[in-house]
Design an enzyme around this catalytic site. Structure first.
Site, mmCIF file in Angstrom:
data_model
loop_
_atom_site.group_PDB
_atom_site.id
_atom_site.type_symbol
_atom_site.label_atom_id
_atom_site.label_comp_id
_atom_site.label_asym_id
_atom_site.label_seq_id
_atom_site.Cartn_x
_atom_site.Cartn_y
_atom_site.Cartn_z
ATOM 1 N N SER A 308 13.819 31.393 -7.289
ATOM 2 C CA SER A 308 12.764 31.241 -6.298
ATOM 3 C C SER A 308 12.631 32.488 -5.429
ATOM 4 O O SER A 308 11.520 32.907 -5.099
ATOM 5 C CB SER A 308 13.059 30.020 -5.413
ATOM 6 N N HIS A 479 9.100 30.001 -11.022
ATOM 7 C CA HIS A 479 9.829 30.288 -12.266
ATOM 8 C C HIS A 479 9.740 29.066 -13.159
ATOM 9 O O HIS A 479 9.181 28.032 -12.772
ATOM 10 C CB HIS A 479 11.299 30.636 -11.984
#
Length: 625
Positions: A308, A479
């Protein structure tokens, strides 16, 4: 344990034999843990070879050599105290505890590897940037991933019982000369094993030499990667594949934008936690699926990192994650950057960053300040119904409603970024929605469906606001998720596939599907291009209007380059793989020898790209001077 082996181990022995037996027991345990790691994550390693385990032994000997040098000294230093039972008991306990701690580290990556695709670093082990969340998360992880504590306990029992089989209370000592010679010889051997026998000390990157692409995590062990990343220095070294002018001709990150008129729409950037491409259009994201049909959607969208904290500098500042340490948590985090907050502020925009987790989570607030946002809104600033998920922060639905209300108070034009949290492990959703959303086939799917519903509710509120029709919404994921059922999402191409789209109400020109390769770092220049802002900047991406067609990311010491239909894997010095990833999504056929011109073209590009990135980041030159 076989009877004959027990007899051998129980014989009265000298201290050198005692240490060797204990050390060999550790080597066996590390290899068994590697086999367990492989079996636990077998779907991520469709292709392995015996070299993987040979390389694994080399890395195990390295970390065990360093860890146990001091124990070698305690075992072999001459003196009558060696026959003292209290001394030997203390040595036994300390040997078990110290090595047990390092053994325990290996099991962290049984699960964490699925999220990030590599072994853990020191900053991950110490939960850097996650101080507030870690207490609640550890408790939930022990419940959700109960197999890991069980594996650790079983391994500790095996280790303890194995050590107990090695008789140690009645050791005999050798002469001072023999003991001293044994000590010096053993320490030299352990140091050599720890360092490695090559000209340079053994490095994390060397793991790529011992197996197919994507198997480095299997070769390595977590204690080794943690020890190698202990230093706060990031060791981003400058490289000189070309002279500076030649490198700039191949790739130049300085981009200029010039227009007669601007198109100053509001900008809302939504970063969705773990919304990997494999989760889209499979029944979990009905709202997002419908929005794709009304958007400018990048069919081949890619993340530039696996964490992140990689997504924030990528999307906001066009800085990819090309280091073993995330840019935000590195010593380069305070580098001058000219990202979206500063660019848009220079063009009269009000800027803000929203993240429903604890303030300070993942250093987002710190980076938001460095990036130039006017205001940061975390859990502390949230105003609305009680909505704590018990682990991270405010549930997505309520925080997105708070977000919509706050935007209405901002002066236009505004630029804002929101990072969702509910589809992060442990994937908690509100009790009132339990059973409402499809469970799917993996643990993340229900929370993905909930986050999609929260997004739907946000847009239902937003479309009633006066600013809605004058806004471009950029939606992406930070992601991919930790688990995927399809094999094509488990290699070095699929591990980065994410949805990216631009939704622009009242602009029919922005309803299309773009087949070119597009990445998070392309968002910044694309927005500058769409908004028609006059500026000059450093960007490692390219505009959606550009004819260029490349994506760059980095995983487990391998630079990944997608260019058109091709994927090239570069280990920092040489190309180790070339594939037509669109025809061969499972990356079965390495075509380096078949297409040397393609390999040469792509290798030149990635070398120039790395040379530029390492130089500019290490020299704090991410702005135009």
């Amino acid at each position: 344990m076989p009877l004959n082996l027990v007899k051998i181990m129980n014989k009265t022995k000298n201290t050198l034999t005692l240490f060797i037996q204990r050390f060999l027991l550790l080597v066996v345990i590390y290899q068994l843990i590697r086999v367990g790691f492989y079996l636990y994550n077998q779907s991520f390693f469709p292709e392995i070879s015996s070299n993987v385990f040979i390389g694994g032994l080399i890395f195990d000997l390295s970390v065990l050599g360093y860890i146990n040098i001091l124990f070698a000294v305690f075992h072999l230093i001459p003196g009558k105290f060696q026959t003292n039972k209290m001394y030997q008991n203390s040595l036994f306990i300390s040997f078990f505890l110290v090595n047990g701690i390092f053994i325990c580290l290996n099991f962290i990556d049984y699960e964490y590897f699925r999220f990030v695709g590599r072994r853990s670093s020191f900053s991950m082990i110490t939960a850097e940037g996650m101080t507030n969340e870690i207490g609640g998360l550890i408790a939930s992880y022990f419940v959700d991933y109960w197999k890991i504590p069980l594996f650790i306990t079983l391994t500790f029992i095996i280790f303890w019982l194995g050590l107990k089989q090695i008789k140690y209370r009645n050791v005999k000592t050798s002469s001072n000369f023999v003991s001293t010679t044994s000590l010096l010889f053993t320490v030299i051997l352990l140091f050599t094993a720890g360092r490695g026998i090559d000209r340079k000390p053994l490095r994390i990157v060397d793991a790529s030499e011992y197996g197919p692409i994507g198997t480095s995590a299997l070769v390595l062990n977590t204690p080794f990667t943690v020890m190698k990343t202990l230093s706060k220095k990031n060791n981003l070294k400058e490289v000189h594949f070309f002279d500076d002018k030649q490198a700039e001709r191949i790739f130049n990150p300085i981009q200029s934008f010039s227009y007669e008129n601007s198109n100053k729409k509001n900008v809302v950037l939504l970063i969705l936690e773990s919304f990997g491409r494999e989760n889209i259009q499979r029944g979990q994201t009905s709202f997002l699926d419908s929005l794709i049909q009304k958007s400018y959607f990048f069919e081949n969208g890619f993340a530039n990192g696996k964490l992140s904290i990689d997504a924030v500098p990528s999307t906001l500042s066009s800085v990819p994650s090309l280091m073993n340490k995330s840019f935000i948590s590195s010593c380069y985090a305070v580098n001058n950057v000219y990202g979206l907050p500063k660019i848009l502020k220079d063009n009269g925009y009000n800027t803000s960053f929203f993240h429903g987790a604890f303030n300070g989570s993942q250093n987002f607030d710190q980076y938001a300040d460095v990036a130039g946002f006017d205001r940061y809104y975390g859990k502390n600033e949230y105003k609305g119904p009680e909505s704590f998920d018990g682990k991270w922060g405010v549930f997505d639905e309520d925080f997105l409603q708070f977000f919509a209300k706050e935007l209405t108070t901002f002066k236009q034009p505004f630029f804002t970024t929101l990072f969702t949290i509910s589809s992060h492990a442990p994937f908690t959703i509100p009790e009132k929605y339990k059973g409402k959303f499809p469970k799917g086939s993996t643990e993340i799917h229900e929370s993905i469906a909930y986050a999609d519903y929260a997004l739907k509710r946000f847009f239902e509120s937003a479309e009633k606001k006066p600013w809605f029709n004058n806004t471009i919404f950029v939606i992406t994921s930070d992601h991919t998720s930790s688990t995927g059922e399809e094999p094509k999402y488990k290699n070095n191409v699929g591990k980065f596939r994410i949805p990216i789209m631009f939704f622009v109400p009242c602009d029919e020109t922005m309803i299309a599907t773009n087949e070119k390769n597009f990445q998070q770092i392309d968002i910044l220049p694309s927005l500058v291009d769409y908004l028609q802002l006059n500026t000059k900047l450093v960007s490692y991406g390219k505009s959606y209007k550009s004819n260029q067609d490349f994506v760059v990311n980095y995983l487990d010491n391998i630079y990944n380059l997608e260019m058109g239909d091709y994927y090239l894997a570069f280990d920092g010095t040489k190309t180790i793989g070339l594939y037509n990833w669109k025809k061969d999504p499972l990356l079965k056929e390495n075509i380096i020898e078949k297409e040397p011109e393609t390999k040469e073209k792509m290798e030149r590009f990635i070398k120039a790209y790395i040379q530029s990135f390492n130089h500019r980041v290490s020299k704090n030159q991410l702005t135009v001077r």
